[in-house]
Scaffold this active site. Structure first.
Site, PDB file in Angstrom:
ATOM      1  N   ASP A   1      -2.271  14.443   7.085  1.00 31.46           N
ATOM      2  CA  ASP A   1      -1.847  13.154   6.540  1.00 31.46           C
ATOM      3  C   ASP A   1      -0.664  13.294   5.588  1.00 31.46           C
ATOM      4  OD1 ASP A   1      -1.761  10.521   5.865  1.00 31.46           O
ATOM      5  OD2 ASP A   1      -3.619  10.489   4.720  1.00 31.46           O
TER       6      ASP A   1
ATOM      7  N   ASN B   1      -3.024  -1.463   7.938  1.00 28.11           N
ATOM      8  CA  ASN B   1      -4.340  -2.023   7.619  1.00 28.11           C
ATOM      9  C   ASN B   1      -4.106  -3.536   7.579  1.00 28.11           C
ATOM     10  OD1 ASN B   1      -5.516   0.564   7.270  1.00 28.11           O
ATOM     11  ND2 ASN B   1      -4.597   0.676   5.237  1.00 28.11           N
TER      12      ASN B   1
ATOM     13  N   GLU C   1       3.761   9.102  -1.138  1.00 24.36           N
ATOM     14  CA  GLU C   1       2.357   9.079  -1.551  1.00 24.36           C
ATOM     15  C   GLU C   1       1.886  10.457  -2.005  1.00 24.36           C
ATOM     16  OE1 GLU C   1      -0.244   7.811   1.613  1.00 24.36           O
ATOM     17  OE2 GLU C   1      -2.060   8.234   0.484  1.00 24.36           O
TER      18      GLU C   1
ATOM     19  N   GLU D   1     -10.275   4.926   9.753  1.00 28.90           N
ATOM     20  CA  GLU D   1     -10.541   4.528   8.368  1.00 28.90           C
ATOM     21  C   GLU D   1     -11.096   3.113   8.281  1.00 28.90           C
ATOM     22  OE1 GLU D   1      -6.742   5.334   6.414  1.00 28.90           O
ATOM     23  OE2 GLU D   1      -7.402   7.382   6.028  1.00 28.90           O
TER      24      GLU D   1
ATOM     25  N   GLU E   1       0.853  -1.183   0.000  1.00 31.20           N
ATOM     26  CA  GLU E   1       0.000   0.000   0.000  1.00 31.20           C
ATOM     27  C   GLU E   1       0.893   1.239   0.000  1.00 31.20           C
ATOM     28  OE1 GLU E   1      -3.423  -0.299   2.419  1.00 31.20           O
ATOM     29  OE2 GLU E   1      -3.715   1.863   2.600  1.00 31.20           O
ATOM     30  N   ARG E   2       0.619   2.133  -0.917  1.00 35.16           N
ATOM     31  CA  ARG E   2       1.423   3.352  -1.112  1.00 35.16           C
ATOM     32  C   ARG E   2       2.869   3.008  -1.437  1.00 35.16           C
ATOM     33  NH1 ARG E   2      -3.191   5.560  -2.117  1.00 35.16           N
ATOM     34  NH2 ARG E   2      -4.595   5.584  -0.338  1.00 35.16           N
TER      35      ARG E   2
ATOM     36  N   HIS F   1      -4.071  18.603   0.487  1.00 41.75           N
ATOM     37  CA  HIS F   1      -4.986  17.549   0.036  1.00 41.75           C
ATOM     38  C   HIS F   1      -5.788  17.901  -1.215  1.00 41.75           C
ATOM     39  CE1 HIS F   1      -6.109  13.531   0.632  1.00 41.75           C
ATOM     40  NE2 HIS F   1      -5.915  13.511   1.932  1.00 41.75           N
TER      41      HIS F   1
HETATM   42  C1  BDP Z   1      -3.012   7.485   4.390  1.00 42.35           C
HETATM   43  C2  BDP Z   1      -2.936   6.483   3.290  1.00 42.35           C
HETATM   44  C3  BDP Z   1      -3.587   5.169   3.638  1.00 42.35           C
HETATM   45  C4  BDP Z   1      -3.109   4.703   5.005  1.00 42.35           C
HETATM   46  C5  BDP Z   1      -3.350   5.774   6.033  1.00 42.35           C
HETATM   47  C6  BDP Z   1      -2.768   5.443   7.393  1.00 42.35           C
HETATM   48  O1  BDP Z   1      -3.566   7.028   2.148  1.00 42.35           O
HETATM   49  O2  BDP Z   1      -3.263   4.255   2.621  1.00 42.35           O
HETATM   50  O3  BDP Z   1      -3.742   3.522   5.369  1.00 42.35           O
HETATM   51  O4  BDP Z   1      -2.733   6.964   5.640  1.00 42.35           O
HETATM   52  O5  BDP Z   1      -1.755   6.036   7.731  1.00 42.35           O
HETATM   53  O6  BDP Z   1      -2.010   8.422   4.133  1.00 42.35           O
HETATM   54  O7  BDP Z   1      -3.301   4.609   8.116  1.00 42.35           O
END
Ligand code: BDP
Length: 708
Positions: free
Chosen positions: A377, A222, A405, A303, A179-180, A527
């Site tokens: 973020d 995640n 990212e 999330e 992811e990312r 953002h």
């Molecule tokens: C965001 C990302 C996402 C991550 C989240 C996190 O877009 O993929 O799961 O942060 O840090 O920047 O949990």
């Protein structure tokens, strides 16, 4: 005679052909020959490597010195006896080191000293530490000095890390999707583990050790609960065994609902005794395999992830239950403060503070709360997170994103050292002036910094040559949060591209992050990204399920003005900072222009320091960003022939991509803001290449790294 002629030939070939093919795999540990005079100087101080201690880590340190010094000097430097110019390494368990009566105990578990001394009448260099890993760090330090072409004379270095936990967070899934991630697949080949130990695992550990990184969270925040099953733990155990001699502990991201998903329980309520017992048994099982297991990283109630909030419990109750399971084994819980709830109307920038600050002092002593560098973020520029300084009775570690990212993926050259330096040097004014974020971190009884890793299976590890610098800089800053981004850039450039080009390479790097800010989101905007994958501009996006996922939520541009009012008359996010800062940042006249639109909604006609209106300034910043990329192209072109061709060419091509994408960002954002503001472009400004509708229609569904 013939033999030495051979060596001379080899040296001549190596020196005369800097254009020899390189793909970046060797990172900053290339050890290519230094120019003759420097090589001679190093060789006179590195005749042999002496050790009389039989420890695996110390063996690695000796082997690294031999490899590095041989490469740099073009001579064969090997283990041997004490003689003039020897490098003597070890801990107090080595008789030679013990005889020197050095103050080793004060160095702590990871510190070291590197000193020029006289032993048995001979001038030598000593690398000594209280523990073997310190010797390894000291060896890499000496090599760094040699790689930069600096003198090994009269060394008197005493070092110990300022932060205890210096960890990479891998956002890697069990199927190797990252992811990312913009550097290929996950390094962890779970399918072939534990049977096959890819040599790359060792190279990874070695690179980390060279910059003092001492922990790796192997899987995505995640998290898949499967990571905690015996089948995966066998594989994790294998990696831990490979990493151990390099001073690296493994950690796992733990899914809070794992007791239900893999444990067969009906609940994951942290106050349910069966749940606590399940986690205790799980911890016992892990430690039986991995006695030095680091602990758990947890993303909870964020999330969509499960957490204690699902049962009406607090973050502290959730974290403490896990901490109790790890405590008998010496493990820690790194509990993330990255939370924001979809059903809360509160400004997203405020939510972590609102939820965590009242919990100050309520966490168990082996919990450390992991806070992102800024309140939203990992944006190209954010003010520091208001929790720093605001939880004096809770250890806090800072999380930064090494993977880019939000700063152009792997193709944009953006050195993040200055961004992290900016945050670390920010004064929190808590409890008093001078208390920087770096100091807040370092004063905790448990301290640390986490970096979301940017490595993968790409040959060059990071997806680009220059992204290696961000991995490197993270390690250096986690070791010493007061280290300077400019010094780190120069060291990295010397090691990675050669001492002769260190200055021009570092100069490019140092302006690169501001360039990204300028062409993506200047003046405190944040953002503005396209949805999901975050590749490219999407300032117009206003139709996502949650208001705070929409760029329009963040910039609030309309005919009158632009920016998020976070003053007392707005969301009052500014009120989460110390009064001195709240006052300065809460007033558009005193807030730094770089944060203006983060904290204020201001009219387009507002006068800026430059004398331009805000609208003119915004457009000028976008133009400046594109121009900065063009300037980097020129600087890089001037280095052709002074670095190897393969890497030079790769960087050139990436800069061309970056230039085009910078233009795309600039054009799309200017076209959009011109329309919402109803303003004409300032005189002399080149209009966007396409009409706004064209930019809005761009779709890139296969952009890499999206969460799934
Ligand atoms: C965001 C990302 C996402 C991550 C989240 C996190 O877009 O993929 O799961 O942060 O840090 O920047 O949990």
């Amino acid at each position: 005679m013939l033999k030495s002629l051979g060596w001379m030939m080899a040296l001549w070939v190596a020196c005369a052909t800097p254009a020899r093919a390189e793909d970046g795999y060797d990172l900053w540990l290339r050890y290519r020959p230094l120019p003759a005079a420097q090589a001679d100087a190093v060789a006179s101080k590195a005749t042999t490597v002496v050790r009389d201690e039989d420890d695996e880590t110390i063996r690695l340190a000796a082997a690294e010195l031999e490899r590095g010094l041989s490469g740099l000097t073009g001579r064969r430097i090997a283990g041997g006896d004490l003689g003039e110019g020897a490098i003597v390494i070890g801990t107090a368990r080595s008789a030679r080191i013990a005889a020197l009566r050095l103050p080793l105990a004060g160095l702590g578990p990871e510190g070291y000293l590197v000193r020029s001394v006289t032993v048995e009448g001979r001038p030598v260099t000593v690398i000594a530490a209280d523990r073997p890993v310190g010797v390894l760090y000291g060896a890499f330090r000496l090599l760094r000095i040699a790689q930069a072409g600096q003198s090994l004379d009269r060394l008197a270095i005493v070092e110990r890390p300022r932060l205890a936990l210096r960890v990479l967070n891998h956002w890697d899934n069990p199927d190797r999707y990252v992811e990312r991630g913009y550097a290929g697949q996950s390094l962890w080949d779970w399918q072939k583990l534990p049977g096959f130990s890819d040599p790359r695992y060792t190279d990874y550990a070695r690179a980390n050790a060279s910059v003092g990184i001492n922990g790796a969270v192997l899987n995505n925040v995640n998290a898949s609960p499967d990571m905690l099953t015996p089948a995966f733990l066998t594989k994790v155990e294998r990696l831990a065994t490979i990493f151990r001699p390099w001073g690296i502990r493994v950690y796992l991201s733990a899914k809070f609902s794992a007791p239900i998903e893999i444990g067969g329980l009906k609940t994951a309520d942290p106050l349910d005794p069966a749940v606590a017992a399940w986690w205790r048994a799980k911890a016992d099982e892990i430690y039986a395999r991995i006695p030095d297991f680091g602990g758990f990283l947890v993303k909870a109630n964020s999330e969509g992830q499960p957490g204690p909030g699902d049962y009406g419990r607090s973050h502290a109750e959730g974290a403490n239950m896990l901490a109790a399971a790890l405590k008998p084994h010496g493990g820690v819980v790194m509990w993330r403060a990255f939370v924001y709830a979809h059903d809360k109307p509160e400004d997203r920038a405020k939510q972590a503070y609102s939820e965590f600050q009242p919990l100050d002092g309520k966490f168990a002593d082996n919990v450390i709360v992991q806070v992102k560098n800024g309140p939203i973020d990992f944006q190209p520029r954010e003010p520091f997170h208001p929790l720093f300084g605001a939880m004096p009775r809770t250890p806090l570690m800072m999380e930064v994103q090494i993977t880019k990212e939000y700063l152009g993926f792997a193709t944009h050259l953006a050195y993040l050292g200055p961004m992290w330096e900016e945050v670390l040097r920010s004064d929190t004014y808590r409890p008093r002036r001078g208390m920087t974020v770096a100091k807040v971190l370092a004063q905790s009884r448990l301290s640390g910094m986490a970096g979301v890793a940017n490595v993968g299976t790409d040959r060059n590890w990071s997806g680009s040559q220059f992204d290696q610098a961000n991995w490197y800089a993270f390690g250096r800053m986690a070791w010493n949060p007061d280290d300077r981004a400019s010094d780190i850039a120069r060291d990295w450039a010397a090691m990675t591209w050669g001492p002769a080009v260190a200055d021009p390479v570092a100069a490019m790097m140092l302006q690169s992050r501001q360039a990204v800010v300028d062409y993506m989101m200047p003046l405190g905007l944040h953002h503005l990204f396209a949805t999901g994958h975050h590749y490219g501009p999407g300032p117009w996006v206003d139709d996502l399920a949650r208001p705070d996922w929409n760029p329009v939520y963040y910039h609030k541009a309309d005919r009158a003005g632009i920016g998020f009012d976070r003053t007392r008359s707005g969301s009052d996010a500014v009120g989460q900072y110390a009064p001195a800062l709240a006052k300065r940042w809460g007033d558009p006249a005193t807030v730094p222009e770089d944060l203006l639109l983060w904290f204020h909604h201001v009219p387009w006609e507002r006068r800026m320091a430059s004398g331009r209106t805000l609208w003119e300034e915004l457009v000028a910043r976008y133009d400046r960003g594109v121009a900065e990329v063009a300037a980097m192209q020129g600087q890089w072109a001037a280095l052709r022939g002074r670095v190897d061709e393969q890497r030079h060419d790769e960087v050139s091509q990436f800069l061309t991509i970056q230039r085009a994408e910078a233009q795309w960002w600039r054009d799309a954002c200017i076209a959009y803001f011109a329309e919402v503001s109803g303003r004409a472009l300032p005189a002399g400004v080149v209009p966007p290449t396409h009409p706004l509708a064209w930019y809005k229609a761009v779709r890139t569904p296969y952009a890499p790294g999206n969460g799934r």
